[in-house]
Design a protein around this motif. Structure first.
Motif, mmCIF file in Angstrom:
data_model
loop_
_atom_site.group_PDB
_atom_site.id
_atom_site.type_symbol
_atom_site.label_atom_id
_atom_site.label_comp_id
_atom_site.label_asym_id
_atom_site.label_seq_id
_atom_site.Cartn_x
_atom_site.Cartn_y
_atom_site.Cartn_z
ATOM 1 N N GLN A 1 0.814 -1.230 0.000
ATOM 2 C CA GLN A 1 0.000 0.000 0.000
ATOM 3 C C GLN A 1 0.844 1.276 0.000
ATOM 4 O OE1 GLN A 1 -3.935 0.078 2.358
ATOM 5 N NE2 GLN A 1 -2.595 -1.173 3.586
ATOM 6 N N CYS A 2 1.981 1.264 0.726
ATOM 7 C CA CYS A 2 2.770 2.491 0.892
ATOM 8 C C CYS A 2 4.014 2.442 0.002
ATOM 9 C CB CYS A 2 3.236 2.656 2.332
ATOM 10 S SG CYS A 2 1.982 2.268 3.555
ATOM 11 N N THR A 3 4.281 3.554 -0.670
ATOM 12 C CA THR A 3 5.409 3.602 -1.601
ATOM 13 C C THR A 3 6.728 3.326 -0.885
ATOM 14 O OG1 THR A 3 4.175 5.303 -2.735
ATOM 15 C CG2 THR A 3 6.461 5.021 -3.413
ATOM 16 N N GLN A 4 6.928 3.990 0.286
ATOM 17 C CA GLN A 4 8.212 3.828 0.997
ATOM 18 C C GLN A 4 8.481 2.363 1.313
ATOM 19 O OE1 GLN A 4 5.762 5.842 1.849
ATOM 20 N NE2 GLN A 4 6.492 7.870 2.425
ATOM 21 N N LYS B 1 14.870 6.346 5.052
ATOM 22 C CA LYS B 1 13.688 7.013 4.478
ATOM 23 C C LYS B 1 12.418 6.178 4.619
ATOM 24 C CE LYS B 1 15.722 10.383 1.479
ATOM 25 N NZ LYS B 1 17.131 10.271 1.135
ATOM 26 N N MET B 2 12.549 4.949 5.118
ATOM 27 C CA MET B 2 11.355 4.100 5.284
ATOM 28 C C MET B 2 10.728 4.248 6.665
ATOM 29 S SD MET B 2 12.886 0.687 3.534
ATOM 30 C CE MET B 2 11.582 -0.389 4.119
ATOM 31 N N GLU B 3 11.484 4.811 7.586
ATOM 32 C CA GLU B 3 11.041 4.824 8.989
ATOM 33 C C GLU B 3 9.940 5.847 9.256
ATOM 34 O OE1 GLU B 3 13.919 4.320 12.547
ATOM 35 O OE2 GLU B 3 15.032 5.177 10.862
ATOM 36 N N ALA B 4 8.933 5.452 10.030
ATOM 37 C CA ALA B 4 7.904 6.349 10.576
ATOM 38 C C ALA B 4 7.151 7.149 9.512
ATOM 39 C CB ALA B 4 8.535 7.307 11.593
ATOM 40 N N LYS B 5 6.930 6.560 8.340
ATOM 41 C CA LYS B 5 6.239 7.312 7.292
ATOM 42 C C LYS B 5 5.059 6.554 6.696
ATOM 43 C CE LYS B 5 10.389 9.759 5.799
ATOM 44 N NZ LYS B 5 11.264 9.135 6.811
ATOM 45 N N THR B 6 4.785 5.384 7.209
ATOM 46 C CA THR B 6 3.855 4.506 6.498
ATOM 47 C C THR B 6 2.597 4.186 7.330
ATOM 48 O OG1 THR B 6 5.222 2.704 7.303
ATOM 49 C CG2 THR B 6 5.593 3.406 5.030
ATOM 50 N N PHE C 1 5.300 -2.000 9.635
ATOM 51 C CA PHE C 1 6.045 -3.012 8.871
ATOM 52 C C PHE C 1 7.293 -2.396 8.237
ATOM 53 C CE2 PHE C 1 7.204 -5.109 4.981
ATOM 54 C CZ PHE C 1 6.972 -6.454 5.159
ATOM 55 N N ALA C 2 7.162 -1.198 7.679
ATOM 56 C CA ALA C 2 8.303 -0.581 6.986
ATOM 57 C C ALA C 2 9.445 -0.321 7.971
ATOM 58 C CB ALA C 2 7.871 0.717 6.308
ATOM 59 N N ASP C 3 9.105 0.110 9.177
ATOM 60 C CA ASP C 3 10.130 0.293 10.219
ATOM 61 C C ASP C 3 10.778 -1.044 10.547
ATOM 62 O OD1 ASP C 3 7.666 2.032 10.589
ATOM 63 O OD2 ASP C 3 9.192 3.216 11.631
ATOM 64 N N ALA C 4 9.903 -2.082 10.673
ATOM 65 C CA ALA C 4 10.396 -3.425 11.014
ATOM 66 C C ALA C 4 11.313 -3.965 9.925
ATOM 67 C CB ALA C 4 9.211 -4.368 11.225
ATOM 68 N N ALA C 5 11.118 -3.501 8.693
ATOM 69 C CA ALA C 5 11.986 -3.937 7.591
ATOM 70 C C ALA C 5 13.303 -3.161 7.597
ATOM 71 C CB ALA C 5 11.261 -3.739 6.260
ATOM 72 N N ALA C 6 13.235 -1.894 7.989
ATOM 73 C CA ALA C 6 14.435 -1.033 7.943
ATOM 74 C C ALA C 6 15.364 -1.289 9.131
ATOM 75 C CB ALA C 6 14.002 0.435 7.920
ATOM 76 N N TRP C 7 14.773 -1.500 10.338
ATOM 77 C CA TRP C 7 15.598 -1.601 11.560
ATOM 78 C C TRP C 7 16.686 -2.676 11.497
ATOM 79 C CZ3 TRP C 7 10.800 -1.391 15.261
ATOM 80 C CH2 TRP C 7 10.380 -0.063 15.375
ATOM 81 N N PRO C 8 16.356 -3.920 11.090
ATOM 82 C CA PRO C 8 17.427 -4.928 11.101
ATOM 83 C C PRO C 8 18.560 -4.581 10.141
ATOM 84 C CG PRO C 8 15.400 -5.819 10.125
ATOM 85 C CD PRO C 8 15.047 -4.506 10.714
ATOM 86 N N ILE C 9 18.237 -3.953 9.030
ATOM 87 C CA ILE C 9 19.298 -3.582 8.061
ATOM 88 C C ILE C 9 20.146 -2.461 8.661
ATOM 89 C CG2 ILE C 9 19.773 -2.777 5.694
ATOM 90 C CD1 ILE C 9 18.388 -5.643 6.029
#
Ligand SMILES: Cc1cc2nc3c(=O)[nH]c(=O)nc-3n(C[C@H](O)[C@H](O)[C@H](O)COP(=O)(O)O)c2cc1C
Ligand code: SF4
Length: 431
Positions: A349-352, A386-391, A395-403
């Motif tokens: 659903q979210c671009t980021q 750029k994925m954090e706290a914008k969606t 989920f997007a935060d959960a995807a960015a944090w481990p990386i």
């Protein structure tokens, strides 16, 4: 599993006793007394206050106060109110809810019944991940027993209180663990998270006021009501009371489930309870709370496993899924596996999130194959940031944090791939 001498705490205390999953076995050990006490002797607000005072934090990942969440349910609202028990457990590295469903279904149901009394909910939907066939059978069996005994239905324990419980099975999507994705799926729609507000307490399942809690969260409740908030606060830390079930996997001698007080040092979990690293190898890094939580390097394993301490190290307790990686592990490969999972599971659903997860995996895969440039590493960090706290959902935060965690602590692994134009860890796991 659960053969460890350390599994002696209250949640899993009787899990190795054959008759415990049955209603008779559960009642023999004091089962449903706490629910009777709550419904017959305590006002709903008193139950909420007790759970608040106990300091029970949700065990589904975010660690939100359970009592506070229950207090958000509207009181002067004529609409039916619902509870949802989140048994989706899709977080890689997390497998504690499974045993709570298989061996402790009545304990969970009793927690649900107490929460229903406290919030005025007339029905609970238990959403069980599709792959959990046996746990679902055990829960269905326990529900049937509870109905037959009058613990569920029109007249709970002869008190006139009504509560129904129904099981819904998921179909294997990680995003259906996110509470509003779950609600959509429960309603028979695509499991795409909802924009908030409105929050589930105002507009939840089928548009009705709803509280969503994790399996383990409900399972603690009978113990709190039965033995009191002070008793519960005797376990764990000042800010994070109680025990939790740590699921330890990866490079350890004894992978498995260990119920321990919150605040137990990560090093104790890895080296004492789980028996340390096999073959005399050294530990390289440990993910403390399921795959979406940032990794900690070997030098930081002294951290007590409670959010107030883990946050200082830029990570969180999550679901308590402890994933151990030894010195042979290529952290770029680990990043590749992690980013592949999130790319695959994004609801789009979210671009980021949709684009970010795809780009992260593409860049990591290029670096892993030896075709990356040093600037790719910075671009990777930039995309994750750029994925954090914008969606719409976390989920997007959960995807960015481990990386971000892997880049923070193991940047050298990425740099060496670029410099040597190949993976410098031939002994690492295969992709
Ligand atoms: C992507 C994603 C996946 C999630 N998966 C789960 C899950 O499988 N089980 C769970 O209990 N909570 C999961 N959650 C957290 C839920 O949204 C929700 O916060 C939780 O069920 C609330 O229960 P608690 O307060 O008792 O922890 C997930 C959250 C996100 C963002
Ligand atoms: S953050 Fe990702 S998973 Fe969550 S709603 Fe947006 S696209 Fe879907």
């Amino acid at each position: 599993m659960l053969e460890s001498p350390y599994v002696t705490q209250y949640l899993t205390e009787h899990f190795s006793e054959a008759d415990y999953p049955t209603l008779e076995g559960y009642e023999r050990r004091g089962g449903y007394r706490a629910a009777r006490k709550a419904i017959t002797e305590m006002a709903p607000d008193e139950v909420i206050e007790t759970v608040k005072t106990a300091g029970l934090q949700g065990r589904g990942g975010a660690g939100f106060s359970a009592g506070l969440k229950w207090s958000f349910m509207p009181k002067d609202d004529e609409r039916p109110k619902y509870l949802v028990c989140n048994a989706d457990e899709s977080e890689p590295g997390s497998f504690k809810d499974r045993i709570l469903l298989e061996r402790g279904a009545h304990q969970m149901l009793e927690g649900i019944l107490i929460a229903a009394w406290a919030t005025g909910a007339c029905a609970t939907f238990i959403y069980i991940r599709g792959e959990y066939a046996y746990p679902a059978v055990q829960v269905e069996r326990a529900i049937a027993e509870a109905y037959a005994k009058g613990y569920l239905g029109e007249n709970v324990m002869g008190t006139g209180f009504r509560h129904d419980v129904q099981v819904t099975r998921g179909a294997g999507a990680y995003i259906c663990g996110e509470e509003t994705g779950l609600l959509e799926s429960l309603e028979g729609k695509k499991g795409q998270p909802r924009k908030k507000p409105p929050f589930p307490a105002q507009y939840g399942a089928f548009g009705m006021p709803t509280t969503v809690n994790n399996v383990e969260t409900f399972s603690h409740v009978p113990h709190i009501i039965g033995k009191g908030a002070d008793w519960f606060r005797g376990f764990g830390t000042e800010k994070s009371p109680g025990t939790t079930i740590f699921g330890v996997s990866g490079h350890v001698v004894r992978p498995g489930l260990y119920e321990l007080p919150l605040g137990t040092p990560l090093s104790e979990i890895v080296f004492e309870h789980a028996g340390g690293i096999p073959g005399g190898r050294k530990v390289k890094g440990v993910i403390p709370g399921g795959m979406s939580m940032p990794i900690l390097p070997a030098g930081q394993l002294d951290v007590p496993m409670a959010n107030e301490f883990l946050r200082e190290r830029k990570t969180m307790l999550g679901t308590g899924g402890v994933m151990v990686m030894d010195e042979t592990t290529c952290m770029v490969r680990a990043a590749s596996v992690i980013s592949y999972f999130f790319r695959d599971e994004s609801c789009g659903q979210c671009t980021q999130c949709r684009e970010g997860t795809g780009w992260m995996h593409k860049i990591i895969e290029r670096i892993e194959r030896g075709a990356g440039e040093e600037e790719d590493i910075d671009v990777l960090g930039d995309v994750a940031g750029k994925m954090e706290a914008k969606t719409i959902c976390a989920f997007a935060d959960a995807a960015a944090w481990p990386i971000q965690g892997l880049l923070r602590h193991f940047r050298d692994d990425f740099v060496e791939h670029v410099r040597q134009r190949k993976c410098p860890f031939p002994g690492s796991f295969e992709l």
